[in-house]
Design a protein around this motif. Structure first.
Motif, PDB file in Angstrom:
ATOM      1  N   SER A 105       0.976  -1.151  -0.058  1.00 49.86           N
ATOM      2  CA  SER A 105      -0.051  -0.082   0.043  1.00 49.86           C
ATOM      3  C   SER A 105       0.899   1.436  -0.138  1.00 49.86           C
ATOM      4  N   ILE A 106       0.284   2.197  -0.795  1.00 47.86           N
ATOM      5  CA  ILE A 106       1.024   3.503  -0.778  1.00 47.86           C
ATOM      6  C   ILE A 106      -0.244   4.591  -0.278  1.00 47.86           C
ATOM      7  N   HIS A 107       0.107   5.129   0.962  1.00 48.10           N
ATOM      8  CA  HIS A 107      -0.745   6.293   1.269  1.00 48.10           C
ATOM      9  C   HIS A 107      -0.034   7.595   1.468  1.00 48.10           C
ATOM     10  N   LYS A 108      -0.610   8.505   0.469  1.00 46.62           N
ATOM     11  CA  LYS A 108      -0.304   9.970   0.529  1.00 46.62           C
ATOM     12  C   LYS A 108      -1.163  10.541   1.574  1.00 46.62           C
ATOM     13  N   LYS A 109      -0.673  12.034   1.524  1.00 49.69           N
ATOM     14  CA  LYS A 109      -1.455  12.758   2.360  1.00 49.69           C
ATOM     15  C   LYS A 109      -2.926  12.722   2.314  1.00 49.69           C
ATOM     16  N   HIS A 110      -3.758  12.458   3.397  1.00 50.16           N
ATOM     17  CA  HIS A 110      -5.158  12.372   3.646  1.00 50.16           C
ATOM     18  C   HIS A 110      -5.529  10.843   3.031  1.00 50.16           C
ATOM     19  N   ASP A 111      -4.806  10.163   2.834  1.00 51.95           N
ATOM     20  CA  ASP A 111      -5.198   8.532   2.649  1.00 51.95           C
ATOM     21  C   ASP A 111      -5.390   7.861   3.965  1.00 51.95           C
TER      22      ASP A 111
END
Length: 188
Positions: A87-93
């Motif tokens: 998983s890749i979580h960017k800002k607000h994910d």
């Protein structure tokens, strides 16, 4: 004084361990995989991958941890890696409350962790909160237990244990948290 004995009847544990792995190499190998994302709460998440593929070197570090936990839990049948994804979580994910019904032991390894990129919280699996509320929060009465993600740390836990990932609130819009998650199950 009378001795009061305590017997823990139903135990839930989360295990953590810091691994000294090449996170840059792992990140690059994951990003080189051609994976289409699956429907997910937010962020990018690959579909399940069966087998170790080119990541045997990584899972060779995870296997002994999972096998030790299985033995501790009294599981005598052989277990193996069932599946994994990253998983890749960017800002607000974020990630909604869920569990991994197909596994016995689940885990997450943190490859890249910017500051303030979202805790993982585990929900207590019983209905204790309907019985009493302690005046002081402790392991007998909390509803959630949270971990701050740490680069190079792996968390392992019972697959039935519900958990969620809080929103990534990193300052930099381009910074992202990258992790690989996995399930171990009976080797059938």
């Amino acid at each position: 004084m009378t001795q009061l004995n305590e017997k823990i009847l139903f135990f839930n544990a989360v295990y953590d361990c810091t691994l000294n792995l090449d996170n840059k190499k792992l990140e690059q190998e994951l990003l080189n995989l051609s994976q289409s994302p699956r429907n997910f709460d937010s962020g990018y998440q690959t579909k399940n991958v069966i087998g170790k593929d080119n990541l045997a070197w990584f899972f060779n570090s995870i296997d002994p941890l999972a096998f030790t936990i299985a033995k501790k839990w009294g599981i005598q049948k052989p277990i193996k890696l069932l599946n994994w994804w990253y998983s890749i979580h960017k800002k607000h994910d974020y990630g909604k409350l869920h569990n991994h019904t197909e596994g016995l032991i689940s885990g997450v390894y943190y490859i890249k962790v910017p500051s303030n990129s979202g805790q993982i919280s585990f929900q207590r699996p019983d209905n204790q909160e309907h019985c009493f509320e302690g005046d002081t929060i402790n392991e007998y009465n909390y509803k959630y237990y949270s971990y701050d993600p740490v680069q190079g740390q792996v968390l392992l836990f019972p697959s039935y244990l519900k958990h969620l990932v809080h929103q990534n609130m990193t300052e930099d819009d381009l910074d992202e948290r990258i992790c690989i998650a996995f399930n171990y199950a009976y080797d059938q």
